[in-house]
Scaffold this motif. Sequence first.
Motif, mmCIF file in Angstrom:
data_model
loop_
_atom_site.group_PDB
_atom_site.id
_atom_site.type_symbol
_atom_site.label_atom_id
_atom_site.label_comp_id
_atom_site.label_asym_id
_atom_site.label_seq_id
_atom_site.Cartn_x
_atom_site.Cartn_y
_atom_site.Cartn_z
ATOM 1 N N ARG A 55 1.041 -1.208 -0.097
ATOM 2 C CA ARG A 55 -0.086 0.031 0.117
ATOM 3 C C ARG A 55 0.912 1.122 0.120
ATOM 4 O O ARG A 55 0.546 2.210 -0.751
ATOM 5 N N MET A 56 1.936 1.111 0.675
ATOM 6 C CA MET A 56 2.733 2.509 0.654
ATOM 7 C C MET A 56 3.478 2.469 -0.677
ATOM 8 O O MET A 56 3.874 3.755 -1.033
ATOM 9 N N LEU A 57 3.726 1.417 -1.283
ATOM 10 C CA LEU A 57 4.398 1.720 -2.767
ATOM 11 C C LEU A 57 3.266 2.304 -3.592
ATOM 12 O O LEU A 57 3.585 2.986 -4.540
ATOM 13 N N TYR A 58 2.185 1.884 -3.534
ATOM 14 C CA TYR A 58 1.041 2.552 -4.076
ATOM 15 C C TYR A 58 0.760 4.006 -3.854
ATOM 16 O O TYR A 58 0.832 4.874 -4.693
ATOM 17 N N PHE A 59 0.963 4.337 -2.672
ATOM 18 C CA PHE A 59 0.729 5.952 -2.130
ATOM 19 C C PHE A 59 1.994 6.748 -2.772
ATOM 20 O O PHE A 59 1.858 7.890 -3.201
ATOM 21 N N TYR A 60 3.065 5.952 -2.681
ATOM 22 C CA TYR A 60 4.493 6.369 -3.392
ATOM 23 C C TYR A 60 4.123 6.770 -4.962
ATOM 24 O O TYR A 60 4.749 7.824 -5.468
ATOM 25 N N SER A 61 3.415 6.248 -5.817
ATOM 26 C CA SER A 61 3.186 6.309 -7.262
ATOM 27 C C SER A 61 2.167 7.440 -7.372
ATOM 28 O O SER A 61 2.077 7.847 -8.603
ATOM 29 N N ILE A 62 1.348 7.640 -6.320
ATOM 30 C CA ILE A 62 0.120 8.695 -6.717
ATOM 31 C C ILE A 62 0.089 10.035 -6.048
ATOM 32 O O ILE A 62 -0.358 10.888 -6.333
ATOM 33 N N ALA A 63 1.154 10.057 -4.941
ATOM 34 C CA ALA A 63 1.414 11.192 -4.162
ATOM 35 C C ALA A 63 2.755 11.472 -3.584
ATOM 36 O O ALA A 63 3.465 10.610 -3.731
ATOM 37 N N GLY A 64 2.834 12.619 -3.135
ATOM 38 C CA GLY A 64 4.302 12.914 -2.833
ATOM 39 C C GLY A 64 4.532 12.864 -1.085
ATOM 40 O O GLY A 64 3.319 12.551 -0.617
ATOM 41 N N ALA A 65 5.604 12.749 -0.852
ATOM 42 C CA ALA A 65 5.918 12.565 0.655
ATOM 43 C C ALA A 65 5.154 13.575 1.498
ATOM 44 O O ALA A 65 4.580 13.196 2.513
ATOM 45 N N ILE A 77 1.177 15.303 5.606
ATOM 46 C CA ILE A 77 0.192 16.130 5.814
ATOM 47 C C ILE A 77 -1.042 15.691 6.059
ATOM 48 O O ILE A 77 -2.001 15.941 6.892
ATOM 49 N N SER A 78 -1.727 14.659 5.150
ATOM 50 C CA SER A 78 -2.920 14.111 5.070
ATOM 51 C C SER A 78 -3.019 13.414 6.465
ATOM 52 O O SER A 78 -4.068 13.208 6.844
ATOM 53 N N LYS A 79 -1.896 12.622 6.868
ATOM 54 C CA LYS A 79 -2.113 11.725 8.116
ATOM 55 C C LYS A 79 -2.069 12.500 9.230
ATOM 56 O O LYS A 79 -2.904 12.545 10.228
ATOM 57 N N LEU A 80 -1.353 13.818 9.256
ATOM 58 C CA LEU A 80 -1.412 14.916 10.303
ATOM 59 C C LEU A 80 -2.903 15.295 10.746
ATOM 60 O O LEU A 80 -3.406 15.544 11.652
ATOM 61 N N LEU A 81 -3.559 15.771 9.358
ATOM 62 C CA LEU A 81 -4.756 16.264 9.359
ATOM 63 C C LEU A 81 -5.966 15.364 9.951
ATOM 64 O O LEU A 81 -6.683 15.805 10.574
ATOM 65 N N PHE A 82 -5.685 14.210 9.491
ATOM 66 C CA PHE A 82 -6.721 13.254 9.693
ATOM 67 C C PHE A 82 -6.784 12.809 11.171
ATOM 68 O O PHE A 82 -7.677 12.907 11.902
ATOM 69 N N ASN A 83 -5.613 12.717 11.679
ATOM 70 C CA ASN A 83 -5.544 12.098 13.145
ATOM 71 C C ASN A 83 -5.861 13.626 14.031
ATOM 72 O O ASN A 83 -6.219 13.209 15.138
ATOM 73 N N VAL A 84 -5.478 14.590 13.373
ATOM 74 C CA VAL A 84 -6.037 15.815 14.220
ATOM 75 C C VAL A 84 -7.574 15.830 14.439
ATOM 76 O O VAL A 84 -8.208 15.887 15.503
ATOM 77 N N MET A 85 -8.126 15.551 13.233
ATOM 78 C CA MET A 85 -9.741 15.664 13.289
ATOM 79 C C MET A 85 -10.080 14.384 14.209
ATOM 80 O O MET A 85 -11.190 14.613 14.792
ATOM 81 N N LEU A 86 -9.547 13.112 14.163
ATOM 82 C CA LEU A 86 -9.767 11.833 14.703
ATOM 83 C C LEU A 86 -9.621 12.336 16.359
ATOM 84 O O LEU A 86 -10.694 11.902 17.271
ATOM 85 N N ASP A 128 2.741 15.487 0.664
ATOM 86 C CA ASP A 128 1.174 15.223 0.867
ATOM 87 C C ASP A 128 0.655 14.384 1.381
ATOM 88 O O ASP A 128 -0.197 14.515 2.426
ATOM 89 N N PHE A 129 1.558 13.140 1.609
ATOM 90 C CA PHE A 129 1.006 12.151 2.524
ATOM 91 C C PHE A 129 1.026 12.138 3.903
ATOM 92 O O PHE A 129 0.112 12.140 4.761
#
Length: 217
Positions: A76-86, A91-100, A88-89
């Motif tokens: 899954r990490m390899l897939y994310f590597y192919s579709i998004a930058g480091a 920042i998205s984790k930080l924002l989602f975990n903040v909301m949670l 972006d990835f």
Amino acid sequence: MAHPIVTLIKKDLLLEVRQQYTLYGILLYVASTIFVVYLTMGQPEDTVWNALFWVIQLFICVNAVAKSFLQESKGRMLYFYSIAGARDFIISKLLFNVMLMVVMSTLSLLIYALWLGNPLYNFGQYLGITILGGIGLSLVFTFLAAIAARAQQQAALMAIMGFPIILPQLLLVGKISKIAFSPALYQGLWQMVGLLAGLDLLVIVLAIILFPFLWKD
């Protein structure tokens, strides 16, 4: 096409809605922990009430937020590597975990005050401090989870790294939250709030700078 950060956050939200065991499991943990405290101590005094609440918040964060990277497989990490930058990835984790963590902190405070009484002079003020503290905890443990995910002993590494890093922040949040128990003005309040916000900003900057090096591994 949506921005990669928005797309990744939607992905995490969709997984959370489909699985649901994380949210319900943590709520069950919070309710059972508070109930055990109520059976053993009744309604504790103010300082004990405050200390127990932040200990519970720490374990909520470990269970809810730290899993964000630990559950991602190499494929899954390899897939994310192919579709998004480091950046972006992460920042998205930080924002989602903040909301949670904001949602979990709010729910836990309501359950906590319902069963163990409400000794607070200003509940809204304490709620704001709880949200601010929850954001700080989520940022730190998201960053630690990103590092620990690249190691084999993930849980042990998070415990070793997390304790010395999170302890000053917990002490600071616990000290700030005492203002909600009294109508008296607290000297140096805004300086401590600014220090806490500065620590959160430092974690964000470090995560954005350092995570691309882990991303390439």
